[in-house]
Design a protein around this motif. Structure first.
Motif, short mmCIF file in Angstrom:
data_model
loop_
_atom_site.label_atom_id
_atom_site.label_comp_id
_atom_site.label_asym_id
_atom_site.label_seq_id
_atom_site.Cartn_x
_atom_site.Cartn_y
_atom_site.Cartn_z
N LEU A 177 -9.77 5.91 12.23
CA LEU A 177 -10.43 6.51 13.46
C LEU A 177 -10.14 8.18 13.34
N GLU A 178 -9.07 8.51 12.66
CA GLU A 178 -8.79 9.79 12.50
C GLU A 178 -9.36 10.27 11.29
N GLY A 179 -9.66 9.76 10.38
CA GLY A 179 -10.45 10.59 9.33
C GLY A 179 -11.63 10.22 9.38
N GLY A 180 -12.19 9.35 10.00
CA GLY A 180 -13.54 9.21 9.85
C GLY A 180 -13.89 8.29 8.48
N PHE A 181 -15.35 8.56 8.05
CA PHE A 181 -15.82 7.74 6.79
C PHE A 181 -15.12 8.70 5.41
N THR A 182 -14.61 8.21 4.64
CA THR A 182 -13.87 8.87 3.69
C THR A 182 -14.22 8.28 2.19
N CYS A 183 -13.99 9.22 1.22
CA CYS A 183 -14.22 8.92 -0.33
C CYS A 183 -12.99 9.63 -0.95
N GLY A 184 -12.89 9.39 -2.18
CA GLY A 184 -11.94 9.78 -2.92
C GLY A 184 -11.98 10.86 -3.84
N GLY A 185 -13.31 11.59 -3.60
CA GLY A 185 -13.75 12.62 -4.85
C GLY A 185 -14.40 13.51 -3.89
N GLU A 186 -13.90 14.79 -4.15
CA GLU A 186 -14.43 16.01 -3.42
C GLU A 186 -16.04 16.08 -3.61
N THR A 187 -16.28 15.99 -4.85
CA THR A 187 -17.83 16.25 -5.32
C THR A 187 -18.71 15.11 -4.62
N ASP A 188 -18.18 13.91 -4.70
CA ASP A 188 -18.91 12.89 -4.10
C ASP A 188 -19.18 12.96 -2.53
N ALA A 189 -17.92 13.60 -1.97
CA ALA A 189 -18.29 13.96 -0.68
C ALA A 189 -19.24 15.05 -0.27
N GLN A 190 -19.23 15.83 -1.04
CA GLN A 190 -20.20 17.04 -0.95
C GLN A 190 -21.68 16.65 -1.10
N VAL A 191 -22.02 15.64 -1.93
CA VAL A 191 -23.20 14.96 -2.19
C VAL A 191 -23.48 14.10 -0.62
N LYS A 192 -22.61 13.20 -0.49
CA LYS A 192 -22.77 12.61 0.77
C LYS A 192 -23.06 13.35 2.14
N MET A 193 -22.38 14.59 2.08
CA MET A 193 -22.54 15.40 3.25
C MET A 193 -23.89 16.00 3.39
N GLU A 194 -24.43 16.38 2.11
CA GLU A 194 -25.81 16.69 2.03
C GLU A 194 -26.73 15.82 2.49
#
Length: 250
Positions: A177-194
């Motif tokens: 609830l505090e962090g939302g949907f998370t992953c371990g890599g910054e570049t992975d997160a950037q792709v998902k956010m796009e």
């Protein structure tokens, strides 16, 4: 006792890559949260870990087996159940994004053989979809992360910024609830956010083992998604969060 406990914490973080304060409190119920904080501070001072919001992650390279190979055999029934539910959302004529990961591999196998345009950041996902006759397949370019078989980086984000997506299927490595949907890599997160920005409908696939966990990079919150598909009913607090943002749980 401090050194023994810190040694155990170090081994846990080396094995799992990341761990939350909540998990550590459950594993060491006889010590206070303040003591656990001191343990993590000491390990960070040694250069063993890096403190992140709500926990810590390993500072070096994981010493266990490749993460993808381990995940591929873990919670297999749950992933198959999730994939069957998700496959119903793939229709002829639609533009679909398939994330990378082992749950997405199950969806690539289960998806119907229809005339859809499939975009993916997972080369192994593309190869699995290629076993079907009708889908058109578009593979994002970028740097290959061998641990999760994902293409990431500016090239992948740039390609995704130029396309329109009807339905995006994303996977989360953890949800809290505090962090939302998370992953371990910054570049992975950037792709998902796009992908979240470009998709009309966002469907989050997540087995119950991910609940209550926290990884360093948040790529979405409950307000960003339209559906969450899990193999079992979600806890009441997660259901309440979903209801707050009109997210459908399947």
């Amino acid at each position: 006792m401090n050194s023994i406990r810190r040694g155990e914490i170090k081994k846990l973080i080396e094995k799992n890559g990341v761990i939350s304060l909540k998990e550590l409190s459950a594993l060491f119920p006889s010590v206070s949260l303040m003591t656990i904080h001191r343990d993590l501070n000491a390990l960070e001072a040694e250069g063993v870990i890096v403190r992140v919001r709500g926990g810590a992650k390993y500072a070096g390279s994981p010493t266990n087996e490749p993460a993808y190979d381990l995940r591929a055999v873990k919670n297999r029934f749950a992933k198959e159940t999730i994939a069957r539910k998700a496959a119903a959302f793939i229709n002829s004529g639609s533009a679909v994004f398939l994330d990378s990961g082992t749950t997405m591999m199950e969806l690539a196998t289960a998806m119907p053989d229809v005339n859809a345009s499939v975009f993916t950041s997972g080369p192994n996902i593309a190869l699995e979809v290629a076993k079907k006759q009708r889908p058109n397949i578009n593979l994002c370019g970028g740097f290959l992360n061998r641990s999760n078989m994902t293409l990431t980086g500016p090239s992948a984000v740039d390609m995704l910024s130029k396309i329109n997506i009807d339905v995006a299927f994303l996977v989360a490595s953890a949800y809290s609830l505090e962090g939302g949907f998370t992953c371990g890599g910054e570049t992975d997160a950037q792709v998902k956010m796009e992908v979240v920005k470009k998709a009309r409908t966002v469907i989050l696939l997540m087995d119950s083992s991910k609940l209550g966990k926290l990884l360093p990079f948040t790529f979405a919150t409950m307000s960003d998604v339209d559906y969450v598909i899990c193999e079992t009913a979600l806890p009441e607090n997660v259901q309440a969060e979903a209801e707050k943002y009109n997210v459908k749980l399947l």
